[in-house]
Write an enzyme that holds these catalytic residues in place. Structure first.
Site, PDB file in Angstrom:
ATOM      1  CG  ASN A  79      31.853  50.012  50.350  1.00 20.18           C
ATOM      2  OD1 ASN A  79      32.743  50.597  50.062  1.00 20.18           O
ATOM      3  ND2 ASN A  79      31.687  48.753  49.438  1.00 20.18           N
ATOM      4  CG  HIS A 122      32.018  44.698  48.092  1.00 17.77           C
ATOM      5  ND1 HIS A 122      31.636  44.850  46.538  1.00 17.77           N
ATOM      6  CD2 HIS A 122      31.028  45.437  48.740  1.00 17.77           C
ATOM      7  CE1 HIS A 122      30.477  45.597  46.498  1.00 17.77           C
ATOM      8  NE2 HIS A 122      30.149  45.995  47.511  1.00 17.77           N
ATOM      9  CE  LYS A 149      29.915  50.044  46.519  1.00 20.02           C
ATOM     10  NZ  LYS A 149      28.839  49.325  45.694  1.00 20.02           N
ATOM     11  CD  GLU A 190      31.273  47.198  43.903  1.00 21.36           C
ATOM     12  OE1 GLU A 190      32.052  47.752  44.407  1.00 21.36           O
ATOM     13  OE2 GLU A 190      29.922  47.507  43.776  1.00 21.36           O
ATOM     14  CB  SER A 234      19.430  49.780  45.861  1.00 21.30           C
ATOM     15  OG  SER A 234      20.360  49.572  44.593  1.00 21.30           O
TER      16      SER A 234
END
Ligand code: 13P
Length: 252
Positions: free
Chosen positions: A9, A96, A11, A98, A214
């Site tokens: 991803n 997601h 982003k 976010e 992470s």
């Protein structure tokens, strides 16, 4: 058996030229050394059409990071599921954290997006996961169950076959704090049991459940060794070929 998948991803990173360069290098690296899992890269909208032409879709699948909750029309600035599909993309990320947090995407809005994505032949990387506060209150199971019920459990079993679940604890995204392999396995097993209760054991066994947060080449082997972890959804470490390939190689 659930498919093993490593998905990136990007982003809001990489301009067009940088994105093309990254896709090209990854395509070369994986053509030379074939992956043992499905590989997906999810890019900003502006990259999709060009990247789609560059990559070998037998080795790398392409996805968008979002799509509109409306089919078409006067929705300035939005990009529809049909438009995403027309670029050659096969996937779209929905749900997601976010987007839930910064763009106020509710379960109802996500449900609309899920339906439009499926109607247009896209597979969905559907993200779920709890905040640190929810984890500390031991609410993680209730949170992920509600997120599934809110936006994808209205689907038929046939439709649900196009859903890949990505468990991404919000406290592990971009923080360098990974869930331990045991923590991830525990909740992945729970997620699979929730899918089994809704759709049956066979559908649950065939559902890919990815870990995100992470994830890097150093911790991927331990995470992917767990029976209920079918791969990863990778943010930061998908932006460099060596880092991303290191995670892909965890399946070797
Ligand atoms: P990081 O890998 O940068 O923590 O991001 C995970 C993520 O949000 C993928 O969707």
């Amino acid at each position: 058996m659930a498919k093993k998948i490593v998905a990136g991803n990007w982003k809001m990173n990489k301009n067009l030229q940088e994105g093309i360069e990254l896709a090209q290098s990854l395509n070369e690296a994986l053509a030379a050394d074939k992956p043992n899992c499905d590989v997906v890269i999810c890019t900003p909208f502006i990259h999709l059409a060009k990247v789609s032409d560059i990559i070998n879709h037998d080795i790398i699948n392409l996805g968008a990071e979002n799509c509109a909750d409306k089919a078409s029309g006067a929705y300035t600035g939005e990009v529809s599921a049909e438009m995403v599909k027309s670029t050659g993309a096969e996937y779209v990320i929905l749900g997601h954290s976010e987007r839930r947090e910064y763009y106020n995407e509710t379960p109802e809005i996500l449900k609309e997006k899920v339906d439009l994505a499926l109607a247009n032949g896209l597979k969905i990387l559907f993200c779920i996961g709890e905040s640190l506060e929810q984890r500390e209150a031991n609410e993680q199971n209730a949170v992920v169950k509600a997120e599934l019920e809110g936006s994808v459990f209205h689907l038929t079993a046939e439709q649900f076959a196009n859903i890949v679940i990505a468990y991404e604890p919000i406290w592990a995204i971009g923080t360098g704090k990974t869930a331990t392999a045991e923590q991830a396995e525990e909740i992945h097993a729970y997620i699979r049991s929730v899918v089994a209760a809704k759709y049956g054991e066979e559908v649950a066994a065939n559902t890919s459940i990815l870990y995100g947060g992470s994830c890097k080449a150093s911790n991927a082997p331990e995470l992917f060794a767990k029976p209920n972890i079918d791969g990863g959804l990778i943010g930061g470490a998908s932006l460099k070929v060596d880092d991303f390939k290191g995670i892909i190689d965890a399946w070797k």
